[in-house]
Design a protein around this motif. Structure first.
Motif, mmCIF file in Angstrom:
data_model
loop_
_atom_site.group_PDB
_atom_site.id
_atom_site.type_symbol
_atom_site.label_atom_id
_atom_site.label_comp_id
_atom_site.label_asym_id
_atom_site.label_seq_id
_atom_site.Cartn_x
_atom_site.Cartn_y
_atom_site.Cartn_z
ATOM 1 N N ASP A 100 15.365 8.358 -4.237
ATOM 2 C CA ASP A 100 13.887 8.462 -4.970
ATOM 3 C C ASP A 100 13.092 8.093 -4.886
ATOM 4 O O ASP A 100 11.614 7.930 -4.709
ATOM 5 N N MET A 101 13.773 6.548 -4.482
ATOM 6 C CA MET A 101 12.463 5.371 -4.070
ATOM 7 C C MET A 101 12.135 5.859 -2.574
ATOM 8 O O MET A 101 11.195 5.320 -2.599
ATOM 9 N N LEU A 102 13.365 5.610 -2.140
ATOM 10 C CA LEU A 102 12.080 5.924 -0.300
ATOM 11 C C LEU A 102 11.348 7.457 -0.622
ATOM 12 O O LEU A 102 10.634 7.148 0.555
ATOM 13 N N LYS A 103 11.579 8.400 -1.488
ATOM 14 C CA LYS A 103 10.364 9.377 -1.266
ATOM 15 C C LYS A 103 9.691 8.493 -1.363
ATOM 16 O O LYS A 103 8.294 9.242 -0.892
ATOM 17 N N HIS A 104 9.016 8.226 -2.653
ATOM 18 C CA HIS A 104 7.784 6.791 -2.874
ATOM 19 C C HIS A 104 7.308 5.679 -2.050
ATOM 20 O O HIS A 104 6.129 5.457 -2.104
ATOM 21 N N LEU A 105 8.607 5.554 -1.138
ATOM 22 C CA LEU A 105 7.942 4.344 -0.517
ATOM 23 C C LEU A 105 6.455 4.215 0.548
ATOM 24 O O LEU A 105 6.008 3.830 0.634
ATOM 25 N N PRO A 106 6.519 5.777 1.155
ATOM 26 C CA PRO A 106 5.590 6.102 2.416
ATOM 27 C C PRO A 106 4.065 5.345 2.143
ATOM 28 O O PRO A 106 3.587 4.719 2.340
ATOM 29 N N ILE A 107 3.834 5.995 1.135
ATOM 30 C CA ILE A 107 2.212 5.343 0.592
ATOM 31 C C ILE A 107 1.995 4.179 0.425
ATOM 32 O O ILE A 107 1.587 3.600 1.211
ATOM 33 N N PRO A 108 2.908 3.124 0.045
ATOM 34 C CA PRO A 108 2.720 1.903 -0.605
ATOM 35 C C PRO A 108 2.730 1.256 0.845
ATOM 36 O O PRO A 108 1.605 0.324 0.915
ATOM 37 N N VAL A 109 3.558 1.864 1.545
ATOM 38 C CA VAL A 109 4.007 0.873 3.233
ATOM 39 C C VAL A 109 3.008 1.256 3.779
ATOM 40 O O VAL A 109 2.856 0.037 4.676
ATOM 41 N N VAL A 110 3.295 2.033 3.655
ATOM 42 C CA VAL A 110 1.142 2.509 4.867
ATOM 43 C C VAL A 110 0.193 2.169 4.333
ATOM 44 O O VAL A 110 -0.556 1.115 5.145
ATOM 45 N N VAL A 111 0.265 1.693 2.915
ATOM 46 C CA VAL A 111 -1.406 1.120 2.041
ATOM 47 C C VAL A 111 -1.546 -0.024 2.976
ATOM 48 O O VAL A 111 -2.094 -1.299 3.271
ATOM 49 N N ILE A 112 -0.369 -1.071 2.381
ATOM 50 C CA ILE A 112 -0.213 -3.070 2.686
ATOM 51 C C ILE A 112 -0.365 -2.410 4.501
ATOM 52 O O ILE A 112 -0.354 -3.254 4.572
ATOM 53 N N GLY A 113 0.603 -1.470 4.874
ATOM 54 C CA GLY A 113 0.899 -1.985 6.411
ATOM 55 C C GLY A 113 -0.081 -1.759 7.044
ATOM 56 O O GLY A 113 -0.776 -2.299 8.032
ATOM 57 N N THR A 114 -1.151 -1.025 7.341
ATOM 58 C CA THR A 114 -2.426 -0.947 7.508
ATOM 59 C C THR A 114 -2.897 -2.048 8.465
ATOM 60 O O THR A 114 -3.255 -1.820 9.737
ATOM 61 N N ALA A 115 -3.581 -2.878 7.590
ATOM 62 C CA ALA A 115 -3.744 -4.043 8.117
ATOM 63 C C ALA A 115 -3.527 -4.714 9.149
ATOM 64 O O ALA A 115 -3.984 -4.773 10.349
ATOM 65 N N GLY A 116 -2.596 -5.502 8.873
ATOM 66 C CA GLY A 116 -1.240 -5.719 9.951
ATOM 67 C C GLY A 116 -0.959 -5.284 11.249
ATOM 68 O O GLY A 116 -0.682 -5.697 11.833
ATOM 69 N N ILE A 129 11.902 -5.135 -0.921
ATOM 70 C CA ILE A 129 12.701 -3.588 0.113
ATOM 71 C C ILE A 129 11.180 -3.473 -0.143
ATOM 72 O O ILE A 129 10.974 -3.205 1.486
ATOM 73 N N ILE A 130 9.589 -3.885 -0.458
ATOM 74 C CA ILE A 130 8.910 -2.768 -0.124
ATOM 75 C C ILE A 130 8.446 -4.202 1.391
ATOM 76 O O ILE A 130 7.920 -3.968 2.338
ATOM 77 N N PHE A 131 8.522 -5.395 0.645
ATOM 78 C CA PHE A 131 8.802 -6.574 2.243
ATOM 79 C C PHE A 131 8.885 -5.849 3.392
ATOM 80 O O PHE A 131 8.402 -5.224 4.499
ATOM 81 N N LEU A 132 9.879 -5.448 3.171
ATOM 82 C CA LEU A 132 11.165 -5.308 4.312
ATOM 83 C C LEU A 132 10.550 -3.365 5.050
ATOM 84 O O LEU A 132 10.089 -3.831 6.340
ATOM 85 N N PHE A 133 10.241 -2.737 4.634
ATOM 86 C CA PHE A 133 10.042 -1.812 5.008
ATOM 87 C C PHE A 133 8.724 -1.488 5.561
ATOM 88 O O PHE A 133 8.760 -1.243 6.490
ATOM 89 N N THR A 134 7.632 -2.625 5.118
ATOM 90 C CA THR A 134 6.152 -2.608 6.026
ATOM 91 C C THR A 134 6.214 -3.983 6.700
ATOM 92 O O THR A 134 6.161 -3.268 8.365
ATOM 93 N N VAL A 135 7.453 -4.364 7.038
ATOM 94 C CA VAL A 135 7.388 -5.145 8.357
ATOM 95 C C VAL A 135 7.613 -4.131 9.390
ATOM 96 O O VAL A 135 7.614 -4.295 10.773
#
Lengths: 330, 373
Positions: free
Chosen positions: A189-205, A106-112
């Protein structure tokens, strides 16, 4: 086109075989085998282990076979859904992975999605407004995104939220949902927590993709067909999106080959820092305890994710770029 | 008259452009790239620090000042109640221990003033194993202390530790790239020059290595290093682990360029003249795309540095007593620790600056690599 897909499928199978070899090597790497670690653990816990039991276990795991036979034995079991046991958790490895892998995906897909959704528009903007203040801002942001390691960004964000907003941003669920079964409330609840990890992981890419998109589109915009179309009076917006952008998208799609492994790397280390319930912390714990069946299997599954992702991007490319479709041989 | 002179000058400048060697043209193009120059200067400074870190540091990196555990960075002052002083100074630090929470707070003790001197004698250090000396660039007289970046949980001076970390972190980038360079050149060269089955195999291996997420693989490999190994052994093993995936990108560049160049007339001429394959690759093909190789190498260094930092941060890379930026950041894993002692994150800033500098430099070199464009 079918032959192209078949060839890609064949490559994928070869790569999967290579991955299984790497995973097997990882399992075999630490000194001693799974069983000696297991027995040591039992002894430390004060449990008596008799020799007949050890011999039976040895046979069950195929540890009395020569090494290449052990590999086939392990493969055979894996194809039948048995990845071995984790002695740290006292459960079969496939149960542990089945529990953690979906969240990783899930985190992977959202980040992509995040990466492409942010990078493509910004790349187009930067190319059409070359050397404008906006372009410079995004360039600076891009370089910064490439230079800041994932874990550092996670730490800094955690620090800022903790210090100035008195919020703790770790985890993927609020405390009341952690042990709950899946429900709509838990999902939201999970969607609310997702933005920070997604942004952190996604920045470099994202930063890397913006550079690619900007460069390709700039090359494309300088070509003569663009000038011809413009001189014929095609509206600027139509001109941009009908031809150059479509051509420039192709390298973006094929850049999935380096983007996806990067994102998986980011998911792993960020999850460890932020304490997300994904495969990252599980892998870390397994490595710390030399729980190698678990660790090897996780590395294998993570690579599997990127291989499947790259395969999908290859298919997308065939659909997007007719030049590949009509190509006979590469 | 003047016009004529100007014109002649112009013509001469133009002529010089035509007769200039390739490297001269590259240099001219490179110095036009302001950010690349900036990056180059920053890296030069960092590598100087890496070479002379004993001299620039203020204390021995293992010496513990138990009275200064988690002491914050000291402020350097030029003004006191009497006015301006040309010689900067620091105040003494007074420790207050909260009796309930055991939290340490340090305040400046304005009654104690320690001027900062240059070239002071302090802890002994060995200069690259050549000779022993005790001269440091900066320092204050005992019993004063100079903790420019604060102190860590054992009361060790973080300024000195950061400087020594520069040596390890930067060298790991260079050594790692050197390893990848050798592997990449050999395998990329074979793959591009011979083509056929060799090319097929090398290509699949590269594709495979690139599809493995690096961090999980590196974690698994470095976790397998036995804990009783010496620091130097661990250092080289980490370098090798980082290079296992690092060479793939370089091999791709080499292969692509060789495929392009082996069809050129000059390589055919060399072949007819009877040169061996290895000679053609090493003497004729490699030098013609050396500039591209340098670019890829420059851009590969920061990945090595980031990789080592991430691994050491997790505790799977280099191990204390070796200090690298990652090892230092390991002390900052906990959000509460960082909130109380934010100066522990300083090594992260250096990582970012160095990686940025390498990227700028690489960008400038890339533009310069093809000066005829």
């Amino acid at each position: 086109m079918i032959s192209y897909i078949m060839r890609r499928l064949l490559y994928m199978v070869i790569i999967l075989l290579l991955i299984s070899v790497v995973a097997f090597i990882l399992i075999q790497l630490p000194p001693g085998d799974y069983l000696s670690a297991y027995i040591m653990n039992l002894r430390a816990a004060g449990v008596q282990v008799d020799h007949a039991q050890i011999a039976a276990l040895r046979k069950q795991y195929g540890l009395d076979l020569p090494i290449y036979k052990q590999y086939f034995f392990w493969m055979w079991k894996m194809l039948h859904g048995d990845l071995g046991r984790s002695f740290q958790w006292e459960t079969p490895v496939n149960e542990l992975i089945a529990e953690r892998l979906p969240l990783t995906v899930i985190i992977f897909l959202f980040t992509v999605i995040f990466t492409y959704a942010v990078a493509i528009p910004i790349g187009i903007y930067s190319a059409t407004h070359q050397y404008s203040p906006g372009d410079y801002t995004f360039t600076v942001f891009g370089f910064a995104g490439l230079a800041i390691p994932n874990f550092l960004l996670a730490l800094v964000l955690m620090f800022i939220f903790y210090k100035y907003f008195n919020l703790s941003v770790g985890g993927l669920f609020s405390s009341q949902y952690i042990l709950e079964p899946w429900s709509i409330g838990k999902f939201i609840d999970m969607l609310k927590h997702l933005p920070i990890p997604v942004v952190v992981i996604g920045t470099a890419g994202t930063a890397g993709l913006i550079r690619v998109m900007r460069g390709c589109l700039l090359d494309e915009l300088r070509k003569q067909y663009v000038i011809t179309a413009r001189s014929k009076g095609v509206v600027e917006r139509t001109l941009l999106f009908k031809y150059p952008v479509r051509v420039a998208i192709n390298p973006i799609v094929s850049s999935a080959a380096w983007l996806l492994p990067n994102i998986i790397s980011g998911v792993t280390i960020t999850a460890i820092v932020l304490g997300l319930p994904t495969t990252g912390p599980l892998l870390f714990g397994a490595l710390m305890n030399q729980d190698m069946y678990l660790a090897g299997s996780i590395v294998m599954f993570l690579t599997l994710l990127t291989v499947i992702g790259t395969f999908i991007s290859d298919l997308l490319l065939v659909w997007l770029d007719p030049r590949i479709r009509y190509e006979k041989s590469v | 008259m003047k016009d004529k002179k100007d014109k002649r000058k112009e013509i001469r400048a133009e002529e010089r452009w035509y007769v200039a060697s390739q490297w001269k043209l590259m240099w001219r193009k490179f110095i036009k790239h302001k950010l690349a120059i900036l990056g180059g200067i920053i890296l030069l400074i960092f590598y100087l620090i890496a070479i002379f870190c004993g001299f620039f540091s203020t204390y021995n990196i293992y010496k513990r000042y138990t009275k200064y555990i988690y002491s914050p960075p000291q402020r350097i002052h030029f003004f006191d109640e009497e006015g301006f002083h040309l010689r900067p100074f620091v105040y003494g630090m007074k420790l207050e221990l909260d009796p309930v929470t055991w939290r340490r707070t340090y305040t400046e003790d304005k009654t104690k003033k320690y001027p900062i001197y240059f070239f002071v004698r302090g802890d002994k250090y060995e200069f690259w194993g050549l000779f022993e000396t005790d001269i440091h660039l900066l320092g204050v007289k005992e019993p004063g202390v100079l903790f420019l970046f604060g102190a860590d949980e054992l009361g060790r001076d973080l300024f000195s530790r950061n400087l020594y970390a520069v040596r390890i972190s930067l060298s790991i980038g260079l050594v790692g790239v050197a390893f990848s360079f050798i592997l990449g050149c050999i395998l990329g060269g074979i793959s591009g020059y011979y083509g056929g089955a060799a090319d097929m195999v090398v290509q699949r291996v590269i594709e495979f290595l690139m599809s493995i997420p690096t961090i999980p693989l590196w974690m698994a490999l470095s976790a397998a290093l036995p804990p009783e190994w010496s620091s130097i052994k661990v250092y080289f093993c980490i370098v090798i682990i980082l290079s296992i995936t690092g060479w793939a990108g370089l091999a791709r560049v080499v292969r692509g360029k060789i495929l392009e160049l082996r069809e050129e007339d000059f390589s055919m001429a060399a072949k007819i003249a009877g040169a061996t394959d290895s000679r053609i690759i090493a003497r004729h093909l490699l030098p013609s795309f050396l500039s591209y190789l340098i670019v890829s190498l420059t851009l590969a260094v920061p990945y090595m540095i980031l990789g080592e930092t991430s691994l050491s941060f997790l505790g799977l890379g280099l191990r204390p007593p070796v200090v690298s930026w990652g090892v230092l950041l390991k002390g900052a894993q906990n959000v509460r620790t960082i909130a109380l002692h934010p100066w522990l994150l300083l090594p992260g800033l250096f990582v970012v600056v160095v990686v940025l500098a390498f990227n700028f430099l690489g960008d400038g070199l890339r533009d310069a690599a093809d000066p005829y464009k």
